[in-house]
Design a protein around this motif. Sequence first.
Motif, PDB file in Angstrom:
ATOM      1  N   VAL A  36       0.855  -1.187   0.000  1.00 38.89           N
ATOM      2  CA  VAL A  36       0.000   0.000   0.000  1.00 38.89           C
ATOM      3  C   VAL A  36       0.889   1.235   0.000  1.00 38.89           C
ATOM      4  CG1 VAL A  36      -0.167  -0.024   2.534  1.00 38.89           C
ATOM      5  CG2 VAL A  36      -1.891   1.197   1.185  1.00 38.89           C
ATOM      6  N   ALA A  37       0.469   2.261  -0.720  1.00 41.20           N
ATOM      7  CA  ALA A  37       1.178   3.536  -0.764  1.00 41.20           C
ATOM      8  C   ALA A  37       0.183   4.647  -0.464  1.00 41.20           C
ATOM      9  CB  ALA A  37       1.813   3.759  -2.136  1.00 41.20           C
TER      10      ALA A  37
ATOM     11  N   THR B  68      -1.878  -2.601  -4.063  1.00 40.09           N
ATOM     12  CA  THR B  68      -1.336  -3.407  -5.161  1.00 40.09           C
ATOM     13  C   THR B  68      -1.213  -4.862  -4.737  1.00 40.09           C
ATOM     14  OG1 THR B  68      -0.074  -1.515  -5.991  1.00 40.09           O
ATOM     15  CG2 THR B  68       0.619  -3.699  -6.731  1.00 40.09           C
ATOM     16  N   CYS B  69      -1.532  -5.751  -5.654  1.00 40.80           N
ATOM     17  CA  CYS B  69      -1.336  -7.188  -5.462  1.00 40.80           C
ATOM     18  C   CYS B  69      -0.478  -7.713  -6.607  1.00 40.80           C
ATOM     19  CB  CYS B  69      -2.673  -7.921  -5.440  1.00 40.80           C
ATOM     20  SG  CYS B  69      -2.528  -9.729  -5.377  1.00 40.80           S
ATOM     21  N   VAL B  70       0.663  -8.274  -6.272  1.00 39.18           N
ATOM     22  CA  VAL B  70       1.534  -8.884  -7.274  1.00 39.18           C
ATOM     23  C   VAL B  70       1.301 -10.389  -7.256  1.00 39.18           C
ATOM     24  CG1 VAL B  70       3.903  -9.325  -7.981  1.00 39.18           C
ATOM     25  CG2 VAL B  70       3.257  -7.064  -7.133  1.00 39.18           C
ATOM     26  N   ASN B  71       0.896 -10.907  -8.395  1.00 40.27           N
ATOM     27  CA  ASN B  71       0.650 -12.336  -8.557  1.00 40.27           C
ATOM     28  C   ASN B  71       1.795 -12.944  -9.382  1.00 40.27           C
ATOM     29  OD1 ASN B  71      -0.294 -14.914  -9.130  1.00 40.27           O
ATOM     30  ND2 ASN B  71      -1.782 -14.211 -10.664  1.00 40.27           N
ATOM     31  N   PRO B  72       2.713 -13.664  -8.745  1.00 40.83           N
ATOM     32  CA  PRO B  72       3.851 -14.235  -9.474  1.00 40.83           C
ATOM     33  C   PRO B  72       3.539 -15.574 -10.127  1.00 40.83           C
ATOM     34  CG  PRO B  72       4.093 -14.729  -7.166  1.00 40.83           C
ATOM     35  CD  PRO B  72       2.806 -13.935  -7.291  1.00 40.83           C
ATOM     36  N   LEU B  73       2.289 -16.000 -10.034  1.00 38.22           N
ATOM     37  CA  LEU B  73       1.890 -17.295 -10.572  1.00 38.22           C
ATOM     38  C   LEU B  73       1.307 -17.137 -11.978  1.00 38.22           C
ATOM     39  CD1 LEU B  73       0.120 -18.640  -7.361  1.00 38.22           C
ATOM     40  CD2 LEU B  73       2.523 -18.893  -8.021  1.00 38.22           C
TER      41      LEU B  73
END
Length: 211
Positions: free
Chosen positions: A112-113, A123-128
């Motif tokens: 969060v910013a 933000t959600c980073v999905n590395p899959l």
Amino acid sequence: PAKPVVSALVNRFTKTERFADAVWGKTLITVTENSALAPDGTTSANLMVPNASAGGRYIYRNSGIGNSSTSFYVKSAGLQYVSFGNAAANTTLDFTSGTINKTYSIGMVFSVAQLPDGWFKITCVNPLPTAYQTQCFTGVNASGGVIATDGVSGVYIWGASVVPISQANPPYQRVNTPTDYDTAGFPHYLKFNDAATNLVGASGGCASTAF
């Protein structure tokens, strides 16, 4: 003949500032567009008001891509919490403290910013490789559990984005349709056939500062 030079379409979502549109699914929630000033200074923020009764009240949409970074801008319109993530995992933002209750879950990385005027970028980073459904819940408590609300208070939302994580955190790009989107500040390249090629992946990475 010379090929036209076009700006890359980075954000894979459309209707990124129009959450009342049918491309955004809605469950027990009312969305009103153009309800408040957005982070860019335009009156384009959407107001999400959950149904007063307890239950899952959220907007949702298929992200379309895995290995991606998804984000929204949110601001309290009377409610203290909002949950955000995807069909695999989510986090809950406390508007009062500006913190989220988890930064990692089932492979997902959350952040969060804090921005001026009470806005936050989550933000959600999905590395899959799986393309999960993106979700944003209102009417929740600190842990993300559903609670009853007054049917008036809500959350402002603006600026949906989903981009490949390989694109090095590009700035937010407004996209209405695949041919109506912001071009300033994005890379340019030669267009070879049709609008479908109009993606940043065709021209390399995007190096720029975040919005």
